[in-house]
Design a protein around this motif. Structure first.
Motif, PDB file in Angstrom:
ATOM      1  N   HIS A 189       0.852  -1.200   0.000  1.00 34.01           N
ATOM      2  CA  HIS A 189       0.000   0.000   0.000  1.00 34.01           C
ATOM      3  C   HIS A 189       0.888   1.249   0.000  1.00 34.01           C
ATOM      4  O   HIS A 189       1.934   1.266   0.653  1.00 34.01           O
ATOM      5  CB  HIS A 189      -0.929  -0.008   1.216  1.00 34.01           C
ATOM      6  CG  HIS A 189      -1.989   1.031   1.127  1.00 34.01           C
ATOM      7  ND1 HIS A 189      -1.751   2.351   1.436  1.00 34.01           N
ATOM      8  CD2 HIS A 189      -3.279   0.965   0.709  1.00 34.01           C
ATOM      9  CE1 HIS A 189      -2.862   3.048   1.222  1.00 34.01           C
ATOM     10  NE2 HIS A 189      -3.803   2.229   0.778  1.00 34.01           N
ATOM     11  N   ALA A 212      -4.676  10.181  -5.615  1.00 31.55           N
ATOM     12  CA  ALA A 212      -6.126   9.981  -5.493  1.00 31.55           C
ATOM     13  C   ALA A 212      -6.503   9.351  -4.147  1.00 31.55           C
ATOM     14  O   ALA A 212      -7.676   9.312  -3.793  1.00 31.55           O
ATOM     15  CB  ALA A 212      -6.627   9.091  -6.629  1.00 31.55           C
ATOM     16  N   GLY A 269      -8.057   1.892  -7.005  1.00 36.66           N
ATOM     17  CA  GLY A 269      -8.266   2.482  -5.684  1.00 36.66           C
ATOM     18  C   GLY A 269      -7.861   3.937  -5.675  1.00 36.66           C
ATOM     19  O   GLY A 269      -6.880   4.330  -6.322  1.00 36.66           O
ATOM     20  N   GLY A 270      -8.622   4.742  -4.946  1.00 35.85           N
ATOM     21  CA  GLY A 270      -8.308   6.162  -4.829  1.00 35.85           C
ATOM     22  C   GLY A 270      -9.581   6.975  -4.900  1.00 35.85           C
ATOM     23  O   GLY A 270     -10.089   7.256  -5.987  1.00 35.85           O
ATOM     24  N   GLY A 328     -10.872   2.858   0.492  1.00 33.61           N
ATOM     25  CA  GLY A 328     -10.443   3.246   1.829  1.00 33.61           C
ATOM     26  C   GLY A 328     -11.587   3.869   2.600  1.00 33.61           C
ATOM     27  O   GLY A 328     -12.455   3.178   3.137  1.00 33.61           O
TER      28      GLY A 328
HETATM   29  C1  PEP Z   1      -6.798   3.089  -0.006  1.00 32.82           C
HETATM   30  O1  PEP Z   1      -6.335   3.416   1.068  1.00 32.82           O
HETATM   31  O2  PEP Z   1      -6.454   2.015  -0.505  1.00 32.82           O
HETATM   32  C2  PEP Z   1      -7.746   3.978  -0.665  1.00 32.82           C
HETATM   33  C3  PEP Z   1      -8.059   3.743  -1.896  1.00 32.82           C
HETATM   34  O3  PEP Z   1      -8.247   5.023   0.098  1.00 32.82           O
HETATM   35  P1  PEP Z   1      -9.439   6.042  -0.291  1.00 32.82           P
HETATM   36  O4  PEP Z   1     -10.535   5.211  -0.921  1.00 32.82           O
HETATM   37  O5  PEP Z   1      -9.845   6.660   0.983  1.00 32.82           O
HETATM   38  O6  PEP Z   1      -8.872   7.002  -1.283  1.00 32.82           O
END
Ligand code: PEP
Length: 252
Positions: free
Chosen positions: A96, A170, A210-211, A233
């Motif tokens: 991560h 992101a 992700g983001g 997240g």
């Molecule tokens: C993460 O921590 O993997 C993430 C995608 O966070 P967020 O969705 O809060 O941007």
């Protein structure tokens, strides 16, 4: 075979026993597409893993947010892959960006962790992604390719790997990648896998985004052909996580 949609919830370093109970209760009550359509994995802090596993509905699985790079031993504060297996935790998130940047985990270290976790029978959500500076200098693909290569150098069987493309700019910022930006990198990553690993691995490996994914932007992202799901997240702690899980139906 079609790639099954995958939604991971990364709870990060959040939650009390009461809050965790509330989130699990909310998830347990939710009506979501069947596990033929979507694979759901939630990742609480280490300390709540067994608790969450014991309360969670049986069609959702649980992931750790990290594990040690090799066999356990004199590594104060670490949790080994063997311990996760012993607890019946099937998944682990590795690489991560918060660990890469705050704890200085190098590409090679992440590759070693992925390899060791897989060797112990864990399934791995392996994260890659560029910073804003790297994107603005035009090196996005070079960065994510180098991160992916450090994994592929150590891994021969990709069956139990989900690759998470998470642009650092992101994550936790509210600034989500556009569907076109996500699709471009996912497609380039799939091509990288085809050219550097194999056509079969490229075709079968889930590449999730992700983001700053939330209930409002998930459907448009999910509709992109190379977006096979999400690592979430902040929104994974909220009821909108259910809407994100439901976005799997966009693929049907
Ligand atoms: C993460 O921590 O993997 C993430 C995608 O966070 P967020 O969705 O809060 O941007």
């Amino acid at each position: 075979m079609a790639r099954k949609f995958f939604v991971g919830g990364n709870w990060k370093c959040n939650g009390t026993t009461e809050e965790v109970k509330k989130i699990v209760t909310m998830l347990n009550k939710a009506e979501v597409p069947s596990d033929d359509v979507v694979e759901v994995v939630v990742s609480p802090p280490f300390i709540f893993l067994s608790f969450v596993k014991s309360l969670m509905r049986s069609d959702f699985e649980v992931a750790a947010q990290n594990c040690w790079v090799r066999k356990g031993g004199a590594f104060t504060g670490e949790i080994s892959a063997e311990m996760l297996v012993n607890l019946g935790i099937p998944w682990v998130i590795l690489g991560h960006s918060e660990r890469r940047s705050l704890l200085k985990e190098s590409d090679e270290f992440v590759g070693d962790k992925v390899s060791y976790a897989l060797s112990q029978g864990l399934k791995v959500i392996a994260c890659v992604g560029e910073t804003l500076e790297q994107r603005e200098s035009g090196s996005t693909m070079a960065v994510v390719a180098a991160q992916t290569k450090a994994i592929s150098d150590k891994v021969s069987n990709w069956t139990n790997v989900v690759l998470a493309y998470e642009p650092v700019w992101a994550i936790g910022t509210g600034k989500v990648a556009t569907p076109a930006q996500a699709q471009e990198v996912h497609s380039d990553l799939r091509k990288w896998l085809k050219d550097n690993v194999s056509a079969e691995v490229a075709e079968s490996t889930r590449i999730i985004y992700g983001g700053s994914v939330n209930g409002a932007n998930c459907k448009e992202l999910a509709a992109q052909p190379d977006v096979d799901g999400f690592l979430v997240g902040g929104a994974s702690l909220k009821p909108e996580f259910i809407d994100i899980i439901k976005s799997a139906t966009v693929k049907q």
